[in-house]
Design an enzyme around this catalytic site. Sequence first.
Site, mmCIF file in Angstrom:
data_model
loop_
_atom_site.group_PDB
_atom_site.id
_atom_site.type_symbol
_atom_site.label_atom_id
_atom_site.label_comp_id
_atom_site.label_asym_id
_atom_site.label_seq_id
_atom_site.Cartn_x
_atom_site.Cartn_y
_atom_site.Cartn_z
ATOM 1 N N GLY A 360 0.838 -1.183 0.000
ATOM 2 C CA GLY A 360 0.000 0.000 0.000
ATOM 3 C C GLY A 360 0.871 1.230 0.000
ATOM 4 O O GLY A 360 2.095 1.131 -0.036
ATOM 5 N N GLY A 361 0.220 2.369 0.029
ATOM 6 C CA GLY A 361 0.965 3.610 0.017
ATOM 7 C C GLY A 361 1.841 3.771 1.243
ATOM 8 O O GLY A 361 2.843 4.479 1.221
ATOM 9 N N GLY A 363 3.245 1.167 3.047
ATOM 10 C CA GLY A 363 4.257 0.141 3.244
ATOM 11 C C GLY A 363 3.765 -1.223 2.799
ATOM 12 O O GLY A 363 2.655 -1.371 2.294
ATOM 13 N N VAL A 365 2.807 -5.281 3.437
ATOM 14 C CA VAL A 365 2.253 -6.161 4.455
ATOM 15 C C VAL A 365 2.725 -7.589 4.167
ATOM 16 O O VAL A 365 2.618 -8.058 3.038
ATOM 17 C CB VAL A 365 0.715 -6.131 4.445
ATOM 18 C CG1 VAL A 365 0.174 -6.959 5.592
ATOM 19 C CG2 VAL A 365 0.216 -4.706 4.544
ATOM 20 N N LYS A 380 2.746 -5.366 9.123
ATOM 21 C CA LYS A 380 2.826 -4.213 8.241
ATOM 22 C C LYS A 380 4.086 -3.439 8.557
ATOM 23 O O LYS A 380 4.333 -3.070 9.694
ATOM 24 C CB LYS A 380 1.596 -3.333 8.433
ATOM 25 C CG LYS A 380 1.659 -2.101 7.561
ATOM 26 C CD LYS A 380 0.294 -1.590 7.223
ATOM 27 C CE LYS A 380 0.399 -0.564 6.123
ATOM 28 N NZ LYS A 380 -0.860 -0.073 5.651
ATOM 29 N N ASP A 476 -8.869 5.805 7.434
ATOM 30 C CA ASP A 476 -8.542 5.218 6.136
ATOM 31 C C ASP A 476 -9.471 4.037 5.820
ATOM 32 O O ASP A 476 -9.029 2.955 5.455
ATOM 33 C CB ASP A 476 -7.070 4.800 6.101
ATOM 34 C CG ASP A 476 -6.524 4.737 4.670
ATOM 35 O OD1 ASP A 476 -7.231 5.213 3.750
ATOM 36 O OD2 ASP A 476 -5.410 4.224 4.475
#
Length: 678
Positions: A360-361, A363, A365, A380, A476
């Site tokens: 993801g933006g 980092g 996982v 994560k 989020d």
Amino acid sequence: MHVATFLLLLLLDLSVANGADEFTYNGFAGAGELVLHGAASVTPDGLLRLTGGSGETADVKGHAFYPAPLGFHNGSDGGGVRSFTSTFVFGIMSSFTDLAGHGIAFTVSSTRDFSGAAAAEYLGLFNRTTNGDRASRILAVELDTIYTPEFRDIDDNHVGVDVNGLESVAASTAGYYTPGGSFKNLSLTSRRAMQMWVEYDAGDARLDVTLHQLTKPKPTRPLLSVKLTNLSAAFSDQMYVGFSSSTGSHETSHYLLGWSFSLSGMAQQLDYTKLPSLPPVTATAASSKHMAVKIWLPVSLSLTVVATIVMFLLFRRQRRAIYVELVEDWEVEFGPHRFAYKDLHKATKGFHDDMVLGVGGFGKVYKGVMPGSGMDVAIKKVCHDSKQGMREFIAEIVSLGRLRHRNIVQLLGYCRRKGELLLVYDYMTNGSLDKYLYSKGKPVLNWAHRIHIIKGAASGLLYLHEEWEQVVIHRDIKASNVLLDSNMNGRLGDFGVARLYDHGAEPSTTTIVGTMGYLDPELTRTGQANTSSDVFAFGAFVLEVVCGRRPVQPRAAAGGERLVLVDWVLRAWRSGEITGAVDARLGGGYAADEAETLLKLALLCTHRLPAARPGMRRVVQWLDGGGGGGDVLDLLSPGHMDVAAPAFLCHDDADDDFVALSFPSASTATSPTTRFTN
Ligand SMILES: *[C@@H]1O[C@H](CO)[C@@H](O)[C@H](O)[C@H]1NC(C)=O
Ligand SMILES: *[C@@H]1O[C@H](CO)[C@@H](O)[C@H](O)[C@H]1NC(C)=O
Ligand SMILES: *[C@@H]1O[C@H](CO)[C@@H](O)[C@H](O)[C@H]1NC(C)=O
Ligand SMILES: *[C@@H]1O[C@H](CO)[C@@H](O)[C@H](O)[C@H]1NC(C)=O
């Protein structure tokens, strides 16, 4: 292939040449029919050595071609070039790991006579006059280990697609893409065997080139994908396939371990167990006199012993260095929630690419299996650089670890390293919801599942907003942060950017985070994340699940126009057919009244004015069919979305903790830095 032939080939363990336009060499022992030129030879082990064996050191060329030309053109009428695929395993060995040259080129050519071609940067394929000449009729995929600015090389470790010349049509630093989409460098001169796949698709006129280390599966995303629309102009009816290699001033051995090719379907997979091994790296001086050996043997032996001990000590130190964490005094109280980096490292096989669940933006996982307990976790990895606020942040993380709800992914703890924060969560068997909504490979999520997941997410969000000891703003909410457990329950995950504040308190202004399309427009004005901005994102999320579309679709995917989902659903509503927005993949398999209520509810959640948005308790009641929600929503019309909130929706008793917004004047509003993900 006949069974008998197959058995015979098995017995002989030879190359397979079954038909005119398809062949496989698992090792080149007995591949006598290949036409070798220049320095090329086959070693007793079955390696095809293009350069490096001849004793000459500088400016050597070596060629190996399949003897018969192949019919690359589709039909005699000069139709396009036929599709073809090839894969081969190669190794580049030099006495220096950082210096080798010049490279190997997989070649499709109208001739196999390269006596006039030059070595070194010309790769044994061209010379000053033929380079760039259309009459050359050569397609090559070069593995180039020397930077030649004259041919606009990008670096000294690249893969390039060449048509009739050495200035590549397309080139990339050698490497591959992980399933998560990140690029990893590979060093061509690392002395390790690597595999390359070259695939031309006639339908798309596209050439895909893919690279990886030997025995690794072929990466799904190719390293290079090039449109070669005029390839047929560069191809004669009959073309030769093979390899060319050359050296310049550095003595380098260029080896092939195996090769298969096909003009009809996929080239046969290579049998890795049958491939010869690259020769061990030996000091080139080893071929000197016995005398020298006698003197040097004892010395080098003792040197080796010393070196081994030193290496061992260094290795141990390095081993420890790998596990270094960042622990400060104030963290003592959080001890029980802290994970040892060593355990997380082991759990994820050293944060191996194979363990990546998603990127993801914020980092990557990883999936992990905790040593000892064997428990599955998701880890994560988030980059963080600020020391400032770390204490508060960790305190919040630890608080969030105390959240307990069946629709919340349990945060188990954290670990901190220099520049890196690791958050450990429960592992969710079925992964994130967005995969089910958008991945081609997954079955279409049915209506009942969608409703169940939406209800779960709503219930989790209500808990965060109203039912826990503090107010938690998730910040989020989106499909990729809603995870599915083994029973397909929707659970809110990823509390990496969540904020807490006490019930009744005013949320502070912070950096705006969130994802485009889920961001409350009000948030960008006030910088104040509160429950109503989560409700906005929840509305966008519900639209996403019901319509099976992303909140903002890029131009290309939406047929020329950027599609903003909220507007699109509103348009459908105005035109009198709001259910027209429901995911077409459901094929009508949904309850129309439910869909209508859900879409209206979602639109209301994304109302421009925060005060017009319902609280989560209200949302949950409506979703459960209680509280006469349907009726209220029935009163709603598209017009209500443009103007101020309708009176019957404001100041609802059920929304007792609805945050009263006082809009700061423009001068007091912070100018927050916006961070979008995706
Ligand atoms: C040859 O051309 C025909 C029609 O243009 C196409 O259907 C077929 O797939 C092509 N064959 C190959 C091997 O490219
Ligand atoms: C370049 O290559 C062509 C074709 O192989 C050959 O005819 C020509 O003599 C070569 N030129 C030089 C300068 O070597
Ligand atoms: C990968 O290669 C590029 C270009 O040579 C270089 O700039 C970059 O530092 C390399 N990255 C790694 C991780 O080696
Ligand atoms: C395709 O190749 C032919 C022959 O080499 C050439 O005449 C023509 O200009 C090329 N077309 C394009 C679009 O490059």
